[in-house]
Enzyme design. Structure first.
Site, short mmCIF file in Angstrom:
data_model
loop_
_atom_site.label_atom_id
_atom_site.label_comp_id
_atom_site.label_asym_id
_atom_site.label_seq_id
_atom_site.Cartn_x
_atom_site.Cartn_y
_atom_site.Cartn_z
N CYS A 48 -10.01 -129.94 -97.86
CA CYS A 48 -10.27 -128.73 -97.08
C CYS A 48 -10.24 -127.46 -97.93
O CYS A 48 -10.80 -126.44 -97.53
CB CYS A 48 -9.25 -128.60 -95.95
SG CYS A 48 -9.30 -129.97 -94.78
N GLN A 105 -4.29 -137.23 -90.36
CA GLN A 105 -3.86 -135.85 -90.28
C GLN A 105 -3.38 -135.46 -88.88
O GLN A 105 -2.48 -134.63 -88.73
CB GLN A 105 -4.99 -134.91 -90.72
CG GLN A 105 -5.29 -135.00 -92.19
CD GLN A 105 -6.22 -133.89 -92.66
OE1 GLN A 105 -6.33 -132.85 -92.04
NE2 GLN A 105 -6.90 -134.14 -93.77
N SER A 130 -13.31 -117.34 -73.21
CA SER A 130 -12.56 -117.53 -71.96
C SER A 130 -11.32 -118.40 -72.13
O SER A 130 -10.62 -118.67 -71.14
CB SER A 130 -13.48 -118.15 -70.90
OG SER A 130 -13.95 -119.43 -71.34
N HIS A 189 -14.03 -125.34 -88.70
CA HIS A 189 -13.55 -125.78 -90.01
C HIS A 189 -14.59 -126.66 -90.68
O HIS A 189 -14.48 -127.89 -90.68
CB HIS A 189 -12.23 -126.53 -89.82
CG HIS A 189 -11.55 -126.98 -91.06
ND1 HIS A 189 -11.88 -126.52 -92.33
CD2 HIS A 189 -10.53 -127.88 -91.25
CE1 HIS A 189 -11.11 -127.11 -93.23
NE2 HIS A 189 -10.29 -127.93 -92.60
N CYS A 193 -3.98 -126.04 -96.14
CA CYS A 193 -3.52 -127.42 -96.33
C CYS A 193 -4.72 -128.29 -96.66
O CYS A 193 -5.85 -128.02 -96.25
CB CYS A 193 -2.82 -127.93 -95.07
SG CYS A 193 -3.81 -127.84 -93.57
#
Length: 383
Positions: free
Chosen positions: A92, A151, A212, A348, A378
Protein backbone atom coordinates in the site's frame (compact mmCIF):
# COMPACT_ATOMS: atom_id res chain seq x y z
CA UNK A 1 21.56 23.32 -0.67
CA UNK A 2 21.97 22.66 -4.40
CA UNK A 3 20.46 19.16 -4.25
CA UNK A 4 17.67 19.96 -1.80
CA UNK A 5 14.65 17.94 -3.05
CA UNK A 6 11.36 19.82 -3.26
CA UNK A 7 7.82 19.10 -4.38
CA UNK A 8 6.71 21.40 -7.18
CA UNK A 9 3.29 19.85 -7.85
CA UNK A 10 1.10 16.81 -7.23
CA UNK A 11 -1.85 15.73 -9.33
CA UNK A 12 -4.22 12.80 -9.18
CA UNK A 13 -7.10 11.30 -11.05
CA UNK A 14 -10.59 11.26 -9.59
CA UNK A 15 -11.17 8.11 -7.58
CA UNK A 16 -13.45 5.56 -9.28
CA UNK A 17 -15.09 2.58 -7.66
CA UNK A 18 -12.94 -0.45 -8.34
CA UNK A 19 -15.56 -2.70 -9.87
CA UNK A 20 -17.29 -3.29 -13.18
CA UNK A 21 -19.29 -0.19 -14.01
CA UNK A 22 -17.05 2.07 -11.94
CA UNK A 23 -16.38 5.51 -13.39
CA UNK A 24 -12.83 4.58 -14.49
CA UNK A 25 -13.29 0.86 -15.07
CA UNK A 26 -13.31 1.17 -18.88
CA UNK A 27 -9.92 2.93 -18.91
CA UNK A 28 -6.77 0.81 -19.28
CA UNK A 29 -4.40 1.47 -16.35
CA UNK A 30 -1.67 2.77 -18.68
CA UNK A 31 -4.14 5.23 -20.22
CA UNK A 32 -5.31 6.31 -16.78
CA UNK A 33 -1.77 7.02 -15.59
CA UNK A 34 -0.92 8.64 -18.93
CA UNK A 35 -3.61 11.27 -18.49
CA UNK A 36 -2.33 12.22 -15.02
CA UNK A 37 1.25 12.41 -16.34
CA UNK A 38 0.14 14.66 -19.20
CA UNK A 39 -1.83 16.82 -16.78
CA UNK A 40 1.09 17.47 -14.45
CA UNK A 41 3.58 18.00 -17.31
CA UNK A 42 1.33 20.45 -19.13
CA UNK A 43 0.21 22.52 -16.19
CA UNK A 44 3.84 23.06 -15.17
CA UNK A 45 4.94 23.75 -18.77
CA UNK A 46 7.64 21.14 -18.21
CA UNK A 47 9.83 19.93 -21.06
CA UNK A 48 9.31 16.14 -20.68
CA UNK A 49 12.77 15.52 -22.08
CA UNK A 50 14.27 16.99 -18.90
CA UNK A 51 12.82 14.25 -16.69
CA UNK A 52 15.57 11.98 -15.38
CA UNK A 53 13.40 9.08 -14.25
CA UNK A 54 9.86 7.87 -13.67
CA UNK A 55 9.40 5.99 -10.40
CA UNK A 56 5.92 4.52 -10.22
CA UNK A 57 4.23 2.33 -7.63
CA UNK A 58 1.90 -0.54 -8.46
CA UNK A 59 0.92 -3.49 -6.27
CA UNK A 60 -0.79 -5.97 -8.60
CA UNK A 61 1.81 -6.12 -11.37
CA UNK A 62 -0.11 -8.70 -13.39
CA UNK A 63 -2.46 -8.73 -16.36
CA UNK A 64 -2.81 -5.21 -17.77
CA UNK A 65 -0.33 -4.00 -15.14
CA UNK A 66 2.26 -6.70 -15.82
CA UNK A 67 4.64 -4.55 -17.87
CA UNK A 68 6.19 -1.33 -16.46
CA UNK A 69 2.96 0.66 -16.58
CA UNK A 70 4.78 3.94 -16.01
CA UNK A 71 6.91 3.36 -19.10
CA UNK A 72 3.88 2.41 -21.19
CA UNK A 73 1.96 5.46 -19.99
CA UNK A 74 4.90 7.76 -20.75
CA UNK A 75 5.30 6.47 -24.30
CA UNK A 76 1.53 6.50 -24.83
CA UNK A 77 1.66 10.23 -24.05
CA UNK A 78 4.07 10.72 -26.95
CA UNK A 79 6.92 11.73 -24.65
CA UNK A 80 10.68 11.20 -25.38
CA UNK A 81 11.99 7.64 -25.64
CA UNK A 82 15.11 8.26 -23.53
CA UNK A 83 13.26 8.79 -20.22
CA UNK A 84 13.40 5.52 -18.20
CA UNK A 85 10.99 4.09 -15.67
CA UNK A 86 11.10 1.71 -12.74
CA UNK A 87 8.17 0.24 -10.84
CA UNK A 88 8.08 0.04 -7.03
CA UNK A 89 6.10 -2.50 -5.03
CA UNK A 90 5.95 -1.81 -1.31
CA UNK A 91 2.33 -2.85 -1.05
CA UNK A 92 0.00 0.00 0.00
CA UNK A 93 2.97 2.35 0.42
CA UNK A 94 4.29 1.82 -3.12
CA UNK A 95 3.88 5.38 -4.42
CA UNK A 96 4.89 6.83 -1.05
CA UNK A 97 8.12 4.86 -1.44
CA UNK A 98 8.42 6.09 -5.04
CA UNK A 99 8.45 9.67 -3.74
CA UNK A 100 11.02 8.73 -1.09
CA UNK A 101 13.29 7.23 -3.74
CA UNK A 102 12.85 10.30 -5.95
CA UNK A 103 13.75 12.71 -3.16
CA UNK A 104 16.65 10.58 -1.95
CA UNK A 105 18.02 10.30 -5.50
CA UNK A 106 17.85 14.06 -5.92
CA UNK A 107 19.55 14.63 -2.55
CA UNK A 108 22.30 12.22 -3.64
CA UNK A 109 22.84 14.15 -6.87
CA UNK A 110 21.69 11.28 -9.09
CA UNK A 111 18.66 13.16 -10.44
CA UNK A 112 17.43 16.70 -11.03
CA UNK A 113 13.81 15.96 -11.98
CA UNK A 114 11.70 12.88 -11.19
CA UNK A 115 8.04 12.12 -11.69
CA UNK A 116 7.05 9.79 -8.84
CA UNK A 117 3.63 8.30 -8.28
CA UNK A 118 1.51 5.23 -8.77
CA UNK A 119 -1.33 3.46 -10.51
CA UNK A 120 -3.85 0.80 -9.54
CA UNK A 121 -6.88 -0.24 -11.56
CA UNK A 122 -8.54 -2.57 -9.09
CA UNK A 123 -11.57 -3.10 -11.32
CA UNK A 124 -9.39 -4.45 -14.15
CA UNK A 125 -6.59 -6.10 -12.15
CA UNK A 126 -8.21 -7.33 -8.91
CA UNK A 127 -6.25 -7.37 -5.68
CA UNK A 128 -4.29 -10.62 -5.38
CA UNK A 129 -4.06 -11.15 -9.15
CA UNK A 130 -0.28 -11.49 -9.01
CA UNK A 131 -0.55 -14.49 -6.64
CA UNK A 132 -3.04 -16.44 -8.73
CA UNK A 133 -4.16 -18.41 -5.68
CA UNK A 134 -0.74 -19.77 -4.75
CA UNK A 135 0.84 -19.79 -1.30
CA UNK A 136 2.86 -16.57 -1.07
CA UNK A 137 4.75 -17.43 2.13
CA UNK A 138 6.48 -20.80 1.89
CA UNK A 139 7.24 -23.43 4.50
CA UNK A 140 9.90 -21.65 6.58
CA UNK A 141 7.82 -18.52 7.02
CA UNK A 142 4.80 -20.53 8.11
CA UNK A 143 6.95 -22.36 10.65
CA UNK A 144 7.96 -19.04 12.21
CA UNK A 145 4.53 -17.40 11.84
CA UNK A 146 1.96 -20.21 11.78
CA UNK A 147 -1.59 -19.36 10.81
CA UNK A 148 -0.94 -16.01 9.16
CA UNK A 149 -4.19 -14.03 8.87
CA UNK A 150 -5.48 -11.54 6.32
CA UNK A 151 -5.58 -7.79 6.80
CA UNK A 152 -9.23 -7.77 7.80
CA UNK A 153 -8.47 -10.05 10.76
CA UNK A 154 -5.47 -7.87 11.62
CA UNK A 155 -7.81 -4.86 11.68
CA UNK A 156 -10.10 -6.78 14.04
CA UNK A 157 -7.18 -7.65 16.31
CA UNK A 158 -6.10 -4.00 16.43
CA UNK A 159 -9.63 -2.92 17.35
CA UNK A 160 -9.71 -5.51 20.14
CA UNK A 161 -6.23 -4.85 21.54
CA UNK A 162 -6.51 -1.04 21.41
CA UNK A 163 -10.05 -1.08 22.82
CA UNK A 164 -11.63 0.55 19.76
CA UNK A 165 -15.39 0.01 19.55
CA UNK A 166 -17.55 -0.57 16.49
CA UNK A 167 -19.31 2.70 17.35
CA UNK A 168 -16.02 4.62 17.33
CA UNK A 169 -15.03 3.12 13.96
CA UNK A 170 -18.39 3.90 12.38
CA UNK A 171 -18.33 7.47 13.72
CA UNK A 172 -14.81 7.94 12.37
CA UNK A 173 -15.82 6.53 8.98
CA UNK A 174 -18.84 8.84 8.68
CA UNK A 175 -16.50 11.73 9.50
CA UNK A 176 -14.22 10.70 6.62
CA UNK A 177 -17.08 10.99 4.13
CA UNK A 178 -18.35 14.24 5.63
CA UNK A 179 -14.92 15.91 5.54
CA UNK A 180 -14.28 14.75 1.98
CA UNK A 181 -17.65 16.11 0.91
CA UNK A 182 -16.91 19.45 2.60
CA UNK A 183 -13.60 19.64 0.73
CA UNK A 184 -15.32 18.75 -2.55
CA UNK A 185 -18.06 21.35 -2.14
CA UNK A 186 -15.48 24.01 -1.23
CA UNK A 187 -13.64 23.27 -4.48
CA UNK A 188 -10.50 22.09 -2.68
CA UNK A 189 -10.41 18.63 -4.28
CA UNK A 190 -10.76 20.07 -7.77
CA UNK A 191 -7.34 21.73 -7.43
CA UNK A 192 -5.55 18.40 -7.23
CA UNK A 193 -7.65 16.41 -9.72
CA UNK A 194 -6.83 15.90 -13.39
CA UNK A 195 -10.06 15.08 -15.23
CA UNK A 196 -9.97 11.70 -17.00
CA UNK A 197 -11.49 10.98 -20.41
CA UNK A 198 -13.32 7.65 -20.51
CA UNK A 199 -15.44 5.95 -23.18
CA UNK A 200 -18.51 7.16 -21.25
CA UNK A 201 -17.30 10.76 -21.02
CA UNK A 202 -15.07 12.93 -18.87
CA UNK A 203 -14.80 12.17 -15.13
CA UNK A 204 -13.72 15.08 -12.95
CA UNK A 205 -14.94 14.24 -9.43
CA UNK A 206 -14.42 11.39 -7.00
CA UNK A 207 -17.07 8.70 -7.33
CA UNK A 208 -16.37 7.25 -3.89
CA UNK A 209 -17.61 9.98 -1.51
CA UNK A 210 -20.94 9.14 0.13
CA UNK A 211 -22.08 12.50 1.51
CA UNK A 212 -25.11 10.98 3.24
CA UNK A 213 -23.06 8.57 5.38
CA UNK A 214 -23.85 8.63 9.09
CA UNK A 215 -22.62 6.57 11.99
CA UNK A 216 -26.17 5.30 12.47
CA UNK A 217 -26.39 4.15 8.88
CA UNK A 218 -22.97 2.47 8.97
CA UNK A 219 -24.01 0.64 12.14
CA UNK A 220 -26.55 -1.31 10.08
CA UNK A 221 -23.88 -2.98 7.93
CA UNK A 222 -22.87 -6.58 8.53
CA UNK A 223 -19.35 -7.37 9.67
CA UNK A 224 -17.09 -8.69 6.92
CA UNK A 225 -14.61 -11.18 8.36
CA UNK A 226 -16.50 -13.42 10.83
CA UNK A 227 -14.83 -16.81 11.04
CA UNK A 228 -15.40 -19.51 13.65
CA UNK A 229 -11.85 -20.85 13.46
CA UNK A 230 -10.38 -17.36 13.91
CA UNK A 231 -12.83 -16.63 16.74
CA UNK A 232 -11.65 -19.72 18.60
CA UNK A 233 -8.03 -18.69 18.12
CA UNK A 234 -8.57 -15.04 19.06
CA UNK A 235 -11.50 -14.88 21.51
CA UNK A 236 -10.85 -11.17 22.10
CA UNK A 237 -12.19 -10.29 18.64
CA UNK A 238 -15.64 -8.68 18.79
CA UNK A 239 -16.26 -8.64 15.00
CA UNK A 240 -16.63 -4.97 14.20
CA UNK A 241 -14.94 -4.40 10.81
CA UNK A 242 -17.36 -3.78 7.93
CA UNK A 243 -17.19 -2.55 4.35
CA UNK A 244 -18.32 0.82 5.70
CA UNK A 245 -15.43 1.29 8.14
CA UNK A 246 -12.79 0.02 5.71
CA UNK A 247 -11.10 1.63 2.72
CA UNK A 248 -12.83 1.34 -0.62
CA UNK A 249 -11.51 -0.78 -3.51
CA UNK A 250 -10.71 1.89 -6.07
CA UNK A 251 -9.25 2.79 -9.45
CA UNK A 252 -6.86 5.74 -9.47
CA UNK A 253 -3.50 7.27 -10.38
CA UNK A 254 -1.42 10.02 -8.80
CA UNK A 255 1.89 11.71 -9.64
CA UNK A 256 4.25 14.11 -7.84
CA UNK A 257 6.74 16.37 -9.61
CA UNK A 258 9.90 16.29 -7.49
CA UNK A 259 13.07 18.17 -8.38
CA UNK A 260 16.12 19.82 -6.91
CA UNK A 261 15.58 23.29 -5.55
CA UNK A 262 18.25 24.53 -7.95
CA UNK A 263 16.44 23.11 -10.98
CA UNK A 264 13.10 24.51 -9.81
CA UNK A 265 14.70 27.96 -9.68
CA UNK A 266 16.25 27.49 -13.11
CA UNK A 267 12.86 26.56 -14.60
CA UNK A 268 11.00 29.32 -12.78
CA UNK A 269 8.88 26.82 -10.82
CA UNK A 270 7.89 27.46 -7.21
CA UNK A 271 8.82 24.79 -4.64
CA UNK A 272 5.69 24.11 -2.63
CA UNK A 273 7.18 21.78 -0.02
CA UNK A 274 10.46 20.30 1.13
CA UNK A 275 11.29 16.98 2.74
CA UNK A 276 12.30 17.09 6.40
CA UNK A 277 12.65 13.40 7.35
CA UNK A 278 11.90 9.90 6.05
CA UNK A 279 11.38 6.62 7.82
CA UNK A 280 10.41 3.09 6.91
CA UNK A 281 10.09 0.31 9.47
CA UNK A 282 8.44 -3.07 9.90
CA UNK A 283 6.40 -4.45 12.81
CA UNK A 284 4.47 -7.57 13.85
CA UNK A 285 3.23 -9.36 10.68
CA UNK A 286 0.22 -10.73 12.58
CA UNK A 287 -1.10 -7.30 13.56
CA UNK A 288 0.29 -6.18 10.18
CA UNK A 289 -1.13 -2.63 10.23
CA UNK A 290 0.60 -1.12 13.27
CA UNK A 291 3.95 0.04 11.84
CA UNK A 292 2.72 3.65 11.26
CA UNK A 293 3.08 4.09 15.04
CA UNK A 294 6.84 3.40 15.33
CA UNK A 295 7.46 5.00 11.91
CA UNK A 296 5.87 8.23 13.18
CA UNK A 297 7.92 8.17 16.36
CA UNK A 298 11.15 7.65 14.40
CA UNK A 299 10.35 10.28 11.76
CA UNK A 300 9.58 12.87 14.44
CA UNK A 301 12.85 12.05 16.22
CA UNK A 302 14.81 12.38 12.96
CA UNK A 303 13.15 15.73 12.26
CA UNK A 304 13.63 17.03 15.79
CA UNK A 305 9.90 17.73 16.04
CA UNK A 306 7.08 16.89 18.45
CA UNK A 307 3.70 15.67 17.33
CA UNK A 308 2.16 18.99 18.35
CA UNK A 309 4.46 20.75 15.86
CA UNK A 310 2.66 18.98 12.99
CA UNK A 311 -0.26 20.85 11.44
CA UNK A 312 -1.66 18.06 9.26
CA UNK A 313 -1.50 14.26 9.67
CA UNK A 314 -2.26 11.82 6.87
CA UNK A 315 -2.62 8.27 8.21
CA UNK A 316 -4.01 5.93 5.58
CA UNK A 317 -7.49 4.71 6.44
CA UNK A 318 -6.95 1.12 5.38
CA UNK A 319 -9.42 0.29 8.15
CA UNK A 320 -10.81 2.74 10.71
CA UNK A 321 -9.03 0.90 13.51
CA UNK A 322 -5.63 1.84 12.04
CA UNK A 323 -5.76 5.67 12.41
CA UNK A 324 -7.70 5.32 15.67
CA UNK A 325 -4.98 3.11 17.18
CA UNK A 326 -2.38 5.56 15.85
CA UNK A 327 -4.20 8.42 17.58
CA UNK A 328 -4.24 6.55 20.88
CA UNK A 329 -0.52 5.76 20.87
CA UNK A 330 0.77 9.01 19.36
CA UNK A 331 -1.64 11.19 21.39
CA UNK A 332 -2.14 13.48 18.42
CA UNK A 333 -4.86 16.10 17.91
CA UNK A 334 -7.82 14.28 16.24
CA UNK A 335 -8.84 17.45 14.38
CA UNK A 336 -5.56 17.43 12.42
CA UNK A 337 -5.96 13.79 11.31
CA UNK A 338 -7.07 13.34 7.69
CA UNK A 339 -8.96 16.66 7.77
CA UNK A 340 -10.05 16.36 4.10
CA UNK A 341 -11.25 12.77 4.47
CA UNK A 342 -9.24 9.63 3.88
CA UNK A 343 -9.36 6.30 2.09
CA UNK A 344 -12.70 5.35 3.66
CA UNK A 345 -14.25 8.17 1.61
CA UNK A 346 -11.73 8.71 -1.18
CA UNK A 347 -10.76 5.09 -1.75
CA UNK A 348 -7.53 3.14 -1.68
CA UNK A 349 -6.12 2.42 -5.17
CA UNK A 350 -3.21 0.48 -3.68
CA UNK A 351 -0.21 1.57 -5.74
CA UNK A 352 -1.49 5.14 -6.13
CA UNK A 353 -2.48 5.84 -2.52
CA UNK A 354 0.85 7.17 -1.26
CA UNK A 355 0.90 10.14 -3.61
CA UNK A 356 -2.86 10.59 -3.14
CA UNK A 357 -2.24 11.06 0.59
CA UNK A 358 0.65 13.39 -0.18
CA UNK A 359 -1.64 15.39 -2.44
CA UNK A 360 -4.22 15.73 0.33
CA UNK A 361 -1.49 16.81 2.73
CA UNK A 362 0.15 19.36 0.43
CA UNK A 363 -3.08 21.04 -0.64
CA UNK A 364 -4.44 20.86 2.90
CA UNK A 365 -1.39 22.62 4.32
CA UNK A 366 -1.68 25.33 1.68
CA UNK A 367 -5.39 25.82 2.39
CA UNK A 368 -4.83 26.26 6.14
CA UNK A 369 -1.43 27.97 6.12
CA UNK A 370 0.11 25.05 8.00
CA UNK A 371 3.85 24.44 8.03
CA UNK A 372 4.51 20.77 8.76
CA UNK A 373 2.72 17.67 7.53
CA UNK A 374 3.29 14.05 8.46
CA UNK A 375 2.21 11.13 6.31
CA UNK A 376 2.28 7.43 7.17
CA UNK A 377 0.81 4.24 5.74
CA UNK A 378 0.45 0.65 6.88
CA UNK A 379 1.62 -1.95 4.38
CA UNK A 380 1.13 -5.69 4.09
CA UNK A 381 3.56 -7.86 5.99
CA UNK A 382 3.63 -5.47 8.94
CA UNK A 383 5.53 -2.60 7.28
Amino acid sequence: MQNNPVIVDIARSPMGRGKAGGALSEVHPADLLMQVLVGIVERNKLDPGLVDDLIMGCVSQAGEQAVPTGRTAWLAAGYPLHVPCTMVERRCGSSQQAVHFAAQGIAAGAYEIVLAGGIESMSRVPMGSARMGKDPHGVAYEQRFPGTVGQGISAELIAARWGISREAMDAYSARSHQLAEQARVAGHLAREIVAIDTPAGRVSEDETIRASSTAEGLAQLKTSFNNDEIAARFPEIDWSVTAGNSSQITDGASVALVMSEKMAGKLGLRPRARFVAFDVIADDPLLMLTAPIPATQRALAKAGLKVDDIDHYEVNEAFASVPLAWLKDIKADPARLNPRGGAIALGHPLGASGTRLMSSMLYGLEETGGRYGLQTMCEAGGQ
